[in-house]
Design a protein around this motif. Structure first.
Motif: not given
Length: 384
Positions: A1-30
């Motif tokens: 699954m591609s992810r990042g600034e190049l392909f997420d907008p193309l496949y429509g996943g940018d809004r979801v991806a913004a809530r699943l990035d590494d920083t979001a993971w760290v915030r959730a664990l804390l």
């Protein structure tokens, strides 16, 4: 699954991806660790001042996800080094960090938080796509067109009936996904899933963590009982499929030889300027086609060994977040396609006249539209 600034907008996943990035993971664990400290303090497991200090430390902790990832290699998950960092930041209260928990408790609960956050976006786009389909159904309740079965002209229908069918599938998939997501519980079982370290307060602390985080309470720890993850995977896969159906129809109906629909902002070609590609529907299909393999991986990983899985659990983290991106992308791109879809009744009439199949009227098609639209969930409702 591609992810990042190049392909997420193309496949429509940018809004979801913004809530699943590494920083979001760290915030959730804390967030889970902070909630655990507060819940433990409520039952006298740790002191109130210690819990407050831990919560303060968690809120102020600055963590580089890349460094945390490198530190996670030795233990096999990022919670182990995260707990070390939080204990150091909490000072004298550090000994009270992570009371009675195991790494899986924090990872699973953090994942549930991420799923809840990302699914808000997915559900919004599913609702938007369904609303657009409903609007098309209402506007074209009586617009005649030819139905096609096995790729051939069949009998007359209406475009409203076709769009109402899209709407029904999207509403049903959205309702199921909302139901499954809302039922995802906290995870708290301790080292071997027995809550032994916090006896007799284990279940009370688990319920407290759930309440603080706004999650469902667990019935029992589910470390290696993964039906919840399987149900979520299936619901996401079904939602992706519900998006793929209308996207496929739009691509076919927009073909030059038919020309019965077109997107309001079609894509062009780098070499053929005459082309008007239904690119939103195309990329919705592309995103949806990634979902089944990810669903299969999650279902295949349900056979967790004994009381802690060796690999199957670890395989869930990125697979599930990738599945959220895929389904979210499909819903987002389909919403764009349907919201701006242009319908061409003249082309439909011309195609209807190609064979004798179009000689009869589209009997009862309008009733189908009325029945589907009347049964739709209202604002704030999950589904049918």
């Amino acid at each position: 699954m591609s992810r990042g600034e190049l392909f997420d907008p193309l496949y429509g996943g940018d809004r979801v991806a913004a809530r699943l990035d590494d920083t979001a993971w760290v915030r959730a664990l804390l967030a889970v660790e902070a909630a655990l400290s507060r819940a433990a303090a409520a039952h006298g497991v740790v002191g109130d001042e210690q819990a407050a200090r831990i919560e303060q430390a968690a809120a102020g902790l600055k963590i580089d996800p890349a460094e945390l990832g490198r530190a996670a290699v030795e233990g096999g998950n990022p919670v182990i080094p995260l707990v070390r960092l939080l204990r150091a930041a909490a000072g004298e209260a550090g000994t009270s960090v992570h009371p009675g928990a195991t790494s899986q408790d924090i990872m699973d609960t953090g994942l549930v938080l991420l799923v809840r956050s990302a699914t808000e976006v997915v559900l919004d786009d599913l609702r938007g796509a369904a609303d657009a389909a409903a609007a098309l159904a209402a506007a074209h309740r009586d617009t005649p067109m030819i139905a096609r079965t096995l790729g051939q002209q069949a009998l007359p229908t209406t475009f409203g009936a076709v769009a109402a069918g899209w709407c029904a599938g999207l509403d049903r998939a959205r309702g199921r996904l909302a139901e499954v997501t809302a039922a995802l519980p906290v995870q708290f079982g301790g080292a071997a899933g027995t809550l032994a370290a916090l006896h007799p307060h284990g279940f009370a602390v688990a319920d407290g963590v759930a309440d603080l985080l706004g999650l469902a309470r667990q019935d029992v720890p589910w470390h290696t009982e993964r039906t919840r993850i399987g149900e979520l995977a299936a619901a996401l896969g079904i939602a992706a499929g519900a998006c793929a159906k209308p996207a496929t129809d739009v691509v076919l109906l927009a073909a030059t030889e038919l020309g019965e629909v077109s997107e309001s902002a079609p894509g062009d070609s780098s070499s053929m300027p005459h082309k008007r590609n239904p690119i939103a529907a195309i990329t919705a299909r592309a995103a949806a086609r990634r979902a089944p393999g990810l669903v299969a991986t999650l279902l295949a990983a349900m056979d967790h060994e004994h009381q802690r899985a060796a690999g199957a659990w670890h395989a869930e983290w990125e697979t599930l977040t990738d599945l959220l991106r895929a389904t979210g992308g499909a819903a987002a791109r389909l919403r764009v396609s349907l919201a701006g879809l242009q319908v061409h009744p003249d082309a439909m009439a011309a195609d209807l006249a190609l064979t004798a199949a179009g000689a009869t009227g589209p009997h009862h098609a309008g009733e189908i539209v009325d029945r589907i639209l009347a049964g739709r969930p209202g604002p704030g409702q999950a589904g049918p």
